[in-house]
Design an enzyme around this catalytic site. Structure first.
Site, PDB file in Angstrom:
ATOM      1  N   HIS A  28       0.842  -1.204   0.000  1.00 28.25           N
ATOM      2  CA  HIS A  28       0.000   0.000   0.000  1.00 28.25           C
ATOM      3  C   HIS A  28       0.882   1.261   0.000  1.00 28.25           C
ATOM      4  O   HIS A  28       0.865   2.054   0.948  1.00 28.25           O
ATOM      5  CB  HIS A  28      -0.894  -0.057   1.237  1.00 28.25           C
ATOM      6  CG  HIS A  28      -2.014   0.918   1.284  1.00 28.25           C
ATOM      7  ND1 HIS A  28      -1.884   2.252   0.989  1.00 28.25           N
ATOM      8  CD2 HIS A  28      -3.314   0.735   1.629  1.00 28.25           C
ATOM      9  CE1 HIS A  28      -3.052   2.862   1.167  1.00 28.25           C
ATOM     10  NE2 HIS A  28      -3.932   1.952   1.548  1.00 28.25           N
ATOM     11  N   GLU A  52      -0.675   1.171  -5.497  1.00 29.17           N
ATOM     12  CA  GLU A  52      -0.418  -0.037  -4.719  1.00 29.17           C
ATOM     13  C   GLU A  52      -0.321  -1.265  -5.622  1.00 29.17           C
ATOM     14  O   GLU A  52      -1.189  -1.495  -6.457  1.00 29.17           O
ATOM     15  CB  GLU A  52      -1.535  -0.237  -3.687  1.00 29.17           C
ATOM     16  CG  GLU A  52      -1.845   1.025  -2.881  1.00 29.17           C
ATOM     17  CD  GLU A  52      -3.120   0.902  -2.080  1.00 29.17           C
ATOM     18  OE1 GLU A  52      -3.449  -0.229  -1.643  1.00 29.17           O
ATOM     19  OE2 GLU A  52      -3.812   1.927  -1.880  1.00 29.17           O
TER      20      GLU A  52
END
Length: 291
Positions: A157, A260
């Site tokens: 992330h 991500e």
């Protein structure tokens, strides 16, 4: 473990342990909670990662910024509403298994001791390899040690430090489809109408790229090379949502964007008995010379 020269241990005000890495090619910081890279800067390049100035690094709380590891589920748990968002890997303390420091860079391996949890009734091992050089590399490997097929969703992330969101372009989207999470069921399987994306409001998309993605920011151009992934998440909370997020300044959306590397949405990782899956990414910057 005795650490090589150039790697030192430190502790946050609330007791979270981290490793500081200094090498001729780059510097970095990695917290053992979450095996989370929070800082990376290649020599003669701007800082790559965004870290919230309001982050206080408390045990058991997700760190806002850097590269949180979402595992073994991305987003909400599929059936347990009490389970933590984005899994438990990012708030668990990992073990440092190995560190190598040589002329090419610093290379670390960390592993996650598996907890006994009702929301994760599976048997697996999880390791992360981190490469700190003139590039930043991460390889997250899940091995199925149980007797049944293992299905999971996951993401690296990454929060990028981009200085000015209005000048950012995410490239490599030509021919791709995406799910717009802000539109719910109506946003599934949309076609990318342009080859690059500029951001002028809240964005939360799961993209299924047909080529490598890139990021053009005011101070650098970034190449993103992935393996083991057929999905990517593009996220910026914009103003209204920023005010509701924990440890996130109201104007923080102006200087960050997440791209991500993932297995999520229609792209899930299916791991057979005794098999493994590696989610891998490398980030390489080219300084544009802009301020």
């Amino acid at each position: 473990m005795q650490l090589p020269i150039g790697i030192t241990r430190g502790t946050s005000n609330y007791g979270l342990e981290y490793l500081d890495i200094e090498h001729p090619k780059a510097r970095a910081r990695i917290f053992l909670q979450g095996a989370q890279v929070t800082e990376f800067q290649a020599t003669n390049q701007p800082a790559l990662l965004w870290l919230s100035p309001e982050e206080d690094f408390r045990p058991g709380k997700a760190i806002r910024g850097g590269i949180p590891i979402c595992w073994p589920w991305f987003g909400a748990h599929g059936s347990d509403t009490a389970a933590p968002a984005h899994g438990f890997a990012r708030t668990s303390v990992w073990k440092l298994d190995n560190v190598i420091n040589n002329d090419d860079g610093v290379f670390l391996t960390l592993s996650l001791p598996m907890p006994d949890r009702p929301d994760w009734p599976y048997s697996a091992s999880l390791t992360l390899a981190v490469s700190v050089s003139d590039y930043l590399g991460l390889a997250l490997t899940t091995r199925n040690t149980g007797s049944d097929e293992l299905v999971l969703t996951q993401a690296l992330h990454t929060y990028f430090n981009i200085v000015d969101i209005e000048q950012v372009r995410i490239t490599g989207l030509a021919g791709s489809r995406y799910d717009d999470q802000l539109l719910g069921a109506a946003g599934k399987g949309l076609a990318c109408s342009e080859s690059q994306l500029s951001i002028a409001g809240e964005v939360d998309r799961i993209v299924y790229p047909r080529q490598p993605l890139g990021l053009n920011a005011p101070a650098y151009q970034l190449d993103i090379a992935t393996q083991g992934s057929a999905s990517a998440v593009i996220w910026n909370p914009w103003l209204e949502k920023s005010s509701r997020l924990s440890n996130f300044p109201t104007d923080g959306y102006k200087s960050m964007v997440c791209v991500e590397t993932a297995n999520c949405g229609a792209d899930v990782a299916v791991i057979g008995v005794g098999a493994s899956h590696t989610l891998q990414v490398e980030y390489r910057q080219l300084n544009t010379g802009k301020n």
